[in-house]
Scaffold this active site. Structure first.
Site, PDB file in Angstrom:
ATOM      1  N   TYR A  28       4.309   0.819   9.763  1.00  0.00           N
ATOM      2  CA  TYR A  28       3.883   0.193  11.014  1.00  0.00           C
ATOM      3  C   TYR A  28       2.360   0.139  11.146  1.00  0.00           C
ATOM      4  CZ  TYR A  28       8.736   0.175  12.403  1.00  0.00           C
ATOM      5  OH  TYR A  28      10.068  -0.079  12.452  1.00  0.00           O
ATOM      6  N   TYR A 161      16.718   4.194  18.715  1.00  0.00           N
ATOM      7  CA  TYR A 161      16.138   3.920  17.401  1.00  0.00           C
ATOM      8  C   TYR A 161      17.105   4.400  16.335  1.00  0.00           C
ATOM      9  CZ  TYR A 161      13.316   3.742  13.259  1.00  0.00           C
ATOM     10  OH  TYR A 161      12.878   3.451  11.984  1.00  0.00           O
ATOM     11  N   ASP A 262      24.176   9.356  15.930  1.00  0.00           N
ATOM     12  CA  ASP A 262      23.058   9.371  14.986  1.00  0.00           C
ATOM     13  C   ASP A 262      22.256  10.660  15.177  1.00  0.00           C
ATOM     14  OD1 ASP A 262      20.691   9.059  13.623  1.00  0.00           O
ATOM     15  OD2 ASP A 262      20.317   6.995  14.280  1.00  0.00           O
ATOM     16  N   LYS A 291      16.704  12.960   7.678  1.00  0.00           N
ATOM     17  CA  LYS A 291      15.457  13.688   7.953  1.00  0.00           C
ATOM     18  C   LYS A 291      15.436  15.141   7.447  1.00  0.00           C
ATOM     19  CE  LYS A 291      13.041  10.817  11.145  1.00  0.00           C
ATOM     20  NZ  LYS A 291      13.762   9.694  11.740  1.00  0.00           N
TER      21      LYS A 291
HETATM   22  C1  LIG Z   1      14.208   8.344  11.448  1.00  0.00           C
HETATM   23  C2  LIG Z   1      15.489   7.902  12.041  1.00  0.00           C
HETATM   24  C3  LIG Z   1      16.319   6.959  11.386  1.00  0.00           C
HETATM   25  C4  LIG Z   1      15.924   6.289  10.096  1.00  0.00           C
HETATM   26  O1  LIG Z   1      15.816   7.167   9.019  1.00  0.00           O
HETATM   27  P1  LIG Z   1      14.967   6.721   7.732  1.00  0.00           P
HETATM   28  O2  LIG Z   1      15.141   7.863   6.776  1.00  0.00           O
HETATM   29  O3  LIG Z   1      13.559   6.532   8.193  1.00  0.00           O
HETATM   30  O4  LIG Z   1      15.557   5.468   7.219  1.00  0.00           O
HETATM   31  C5  LIG Z   1      17.515   6.626  11.997  1.00  0.00           C
HETATM   32  N1  LIG Z   1      17.889   7.168  13.164  1.00  0.00           N
HETATM   33  C6  LIG Z   1      17.126   8.079  13.811  1.00  0.00           C
HETATM   34  C7  LIG Z   1      17.603   8.661  15.096  1.00  0.00           C
HETATM   35  C8  LIG Z   1      15.896   8.455  13.288  1.00  0.00           C
HETATM   36  O5  LIG Z   1      15.129   9.328  13.956  1.00  0.00           O
END
Ligand SMILES: *Cc1c(COP(=O)(O)O)cnc(C)c1O
Length: 450
Positions: A28, A161, A262, A291
């Site tokens: 970004y 997100y 997520d 992550k």
């Molecule tokens: C960071 C993140 C993603 C994406 O993960 P990447 O490894 O960057 O592709 C998806 N969902 C959430 C909630 C995130 O914080």
């Protein structure tokens, strides 16, 4: 700020940085007017060591991923031992102990009912996998009932997100995700207002009215509902009421919609529970992890689902789930993930998180009195200061480096999410640095260019 001997000469540093600025995309970031990047030589524990000699206390855990610190002897050894056997073998037709052990751990630690694991490369891909699972499941269900397939959309909430690949992007907040640019190609989904009642506030069922109406009106079209549990991260560091998540689970059950949670940002203790779902005592049908999965060492993600979903997909037309990344089940990544999860348990993560939360509560919350601050929030190891104005990223970053800390704000948000091993003094330094920049005009005013 402490300084350290470095191995790169000034000339070498400048040459590298110049090439970086001219040729290397950063996340970004504009290529025509790039924000400065700082050259890192090494990182150790909670310290990031710049090539220019500064040592910075890490407040970001390299975007929520580092748990036990950098250059950890146990994690290093797990990688070395695995590399001495094999770094990778294809996962089609072959399997190995590191992947099997990891999947066993994930099934055991995650909420009940998640019994099948799909390993993939990154968070965004694990979201793609989750969405595809839901759609392939609904396809198989419709075919079995000899009905027309109508459940082909997702439902989510604003301010979310879920990643940067196309399917993931289609369920990100339409405004901050700049959906208008990709209007012609993006899948169209349903969006409910973001949760409003905050974590710790008084709950009212009125909160669910709009979402419940979307379920009632469109459930025949909706394959799955996707949400970040408790913490909307990149969409604004907003912490919402656990009753909201509980009510979402009930709506999904009522309307025969799969629930995808997520946990990529919230998993592995970050919110004070091992998984944020536990705040609401729910199990999703599908869960995404990423992550922190490898303690911040290598990219790896996982999508877990129920036996029922796996069986329905497998008994459907394709006879299998239609996905299989080249680096699926990468042995190095699985080995370091196993070691990281073991450390989490051994180090008593609950007390590590509690200590950070207590310090943040006593030191960060008072910043709410600063005239520039709109709101301060703390949950688990997450501390967020929401300002009234957008920060000047280049200037504020420069000041943080001068103050000996690594904190990367975005928009109006200055937040920290330190590694679990941070000590009280280092954490205090992070908070003091935030307090300092809050009083500096050049950190906020867009007019000041550096
Ligand atoms: C960071 C993140 C993603 C994406 O993960 P990447 O490894 O960057 O592709 C998806 N969902 C959430 C909630 C995130 O914080």
């Amino acid at each position: 700020m402490s300084n350290k001997q470095t191995t790169l000469t000034n000339y070498e540093q400048n040459t590298l940085l110049q090439f970086d600025k001219e040729n290397v995309w950063h996340p970004y970031t504009s290529m025509s007017e790039p924000l400065p990047s700082y050259l890192v030589e090494s990182a150790n524990g909670v310290m990031i060591n710049l090539a220019s000699g500064e040592q910075l206390i890490d407040g970001m855990s390299s975007w929520w991923s580092v748990l036990h610190g950098y250059n950890h002897p146990v994690l290093n050894k797990a990688l070395q031992d695995q590399a001495a056997k094999m770094s990778h073998v294809m996962f089609g037709g072959l399997t190995h102990q590191s992947a099997i052990t990891l999947c066993e751990k994930l099934i055991r630690l995650t909420p009940k009912g998640l019994d099948k694991v799909f390993l993939s490369d990154s968070g965004s891909v694990s979201v793609e996998v989750a969405m595809k699972m839901a759609l392939q499941y609904q396809h198989a269900v419709a075919a079995k009932k000899q009905m027309k397939l109508t459940k082909t959309k997702l439902l989510t909430v604003k301010n979310g997100y879920h990643g940067d690949t196309f399917a993931a992007m289609s369920v990100c907040d339409p405004v901050t995700g700049m959906h208008q640019i990709f209007d012609q190609v993006l899948m169209q989904h349903y969006f409910a207002p973001a949760p409003r009642i905050k974590f710790g506030e008084t709950w009212s069922n009125d909160e669910m009215v709009e979402l419940a109406k979307l379920f009632a009106d469109h459930h025949n079209e909706i394959a799955a509902f996707i949400i970040e549990p408790i913490v909307q991260g990149t969409g604004g560091m907003r912490f919402y009421h656990p009753e909201y998540l509980k009510a979402c689970r009930e709506l999904c059950d009522q309307y025969d919609v799969l629930m995808i949670v997520d946990e990529i940002a919230t998993g592995f203790g970050r919110t004070g529970k091992l998984f944020a779902c536990e705040w609401a005592d729910i199990s999703p049908d599908i869960m995404c992890l990423g992550k922190t999965l490898t303690g911040g060492y290598i990219t790896l993600a996982a999508t877990l689902c129920s036996n029922h979903i796996a069986k329905t997909i497998s008994d459907g037309e394709a006879g299998c789930f239609m996905h299989g990344p080249t680096f699926m089940g990468n042995a190095l990544a699985c080995a370091v993930a196993n070691a990281s999860i073991d450390l989490l348990i051994e180090n008593n993560w609950q007390s590590q998180v509690k200590k950070i939360e207590n310090t943040l509560t006593s030191l960060l919350l008072p910043l709410a009195n600063n005239a520039r601050v709109e709101d301060v929030r703390v949950l688990g190891t997450i501390g967020a200061v929401e300002c009234k104005q957008t920060v000047n990223v280049a200037n504020i970053q420069k000041r943080f480096v001068e103050l000996g800390v690594w904190i990367r704000p975005f928009g109006k948000l200055i937040y920290i999410i330190p590694p679990l091993i941070i000590n009280a003094k280092q954490l205090t330094n992070l908070v003091n640095a935030i307090a300092t920049v809050l009083d500096e005009d050049e950190c906020f005013n867009p007019k000041f260019k550096n």
